[in-house]
Design a protein around this motif. Structure first.
Motif, PDB file in Angstrom:
ATOM      1  N   GLN A  47       0.831  -1.201   0.000  1.00 46.30           N
ATOM      2  CA  GLN A  47       0.000   0.000   0.000  1.00 46.30           C
ATOM      3  C   GLN A  47       0.873   1.262   0.000  1.00 46.30           C
ATOM      4  N   GLU A  48       1.935   1.245   0.761  1.00 49.96           N
ATOM      5  CA  GLU A  48       2.862   2.385   0.812  1.00 49.96           C
ATOM      6  C   GLU A  48       3.506   2.620  -0.559  1.00 49.96           C
ATOM      7  N   HIS A  49       3.889   1.549  -1.230  1.00 52.99           N
ATOM      8  CA  HIS A  49       4.477   1.640  -2.566  1.00 52.99           C
ATOM      9  C   HIS A  49       3.468   2.256  -3.544  1.00 52.99           C
ATOM     10  N   TYR A  50       2.231   1.824  -3.444  1.00 55.17           N
ATOM     11  CA  TYR A  50       1.163   2.350  -4.305  1.00 55.17           C
ATOM     12  C   TYR A  50       0.985   3.847  -4.087  1.00 55.17           C
ATOM     13  N   VAL A  51       0.899   4.265  -2.838  1.00 56.31           N
ATOM     14  CA  VAL A  51       0.721   5.687  -2.521  1.00 56.31           C
ATOM     15  C   VAL A  51       1.916   6.494  -3.020  1.00 56.31           C
ATOM     16  N   PHE A  52       3.113   5.976  -2.808  1.00 52.01           N
ATOM     17  CA  PHE A  52       4.324   6.666  -3.263  1.00 52.01           C
ATOM     18  C   PHE A  52       4.310   6.852  -4.779  1.00 52.01           C
ATOM     19  N   LEU A  53       3.951   5.788  -5.506  1.00 52.77           N
ATOM     20  CA  LEU A  53       3.922   5.874  -6.963  1.00 52.77           C
ATOM     21  C   LEU A  53       2.850   6.842  -7.444  1.00 52.77           C
ATOM     22  N   LEU A  54       1.698   6.853  -6.784  1.00 51.19           N
ATOM     23  CA  LEU A  54       0.652   7.816  -7.142  1.00 51.19           C
ATOM     24  C   LEU A  54       1.130   9.248  -6.938  1.00 51.19           C
ATOM     25  N   GLU A  55       1.777   9.499  -5.810  1.00 51.47           N
ATOM     26  CA  GLU A  55       2.285  10.842  -5.532  1.00 51.47           C
ATOM     27  C   GLU A  55       3.353  11.234  -6.549  1.00 51.47           C
TER      28      GLU A  55
END
Length: 70
Positions: A47-55
């Motif tokens: 989930q953290e990786h997903y949020v980072f990539l979205l940002e």
């Protein structure tokens, strides 16, 4: 070999595939995605990786938009 953020090329490709097939409304989305990557990442890592990539994507989009205005 681990690239940026401690994710290998293969893990990133599996991550992309998992996101494509796991419904975003699935109650255990991140657990399922983590399992599809191979179990080396926790649901929180995924989930953290997903949020980072979205940002990162949003940042790049904003930069391109700003450059096009100049």
């Amino acid at each position: 070999h681990k690239g940026l953020w401690g994710w290998s090329w293969k893990e990133n490709k599996l991550f992309e595939l998992a996101l494509a097939v796991v419904d975003e409304n699935h109650l255990k989305r991140w657990e399922v995605v983590a399992a599809m990557i191979g179990g080396q990442k926790s649901a929180g890592d995924v989930q953290e990786h997903y949020v980072f990539l979205l940002e990162d994507l949003n940042s790049l989009s904003l930069e391109n938009w700003t450059i096009n205005l100049l």
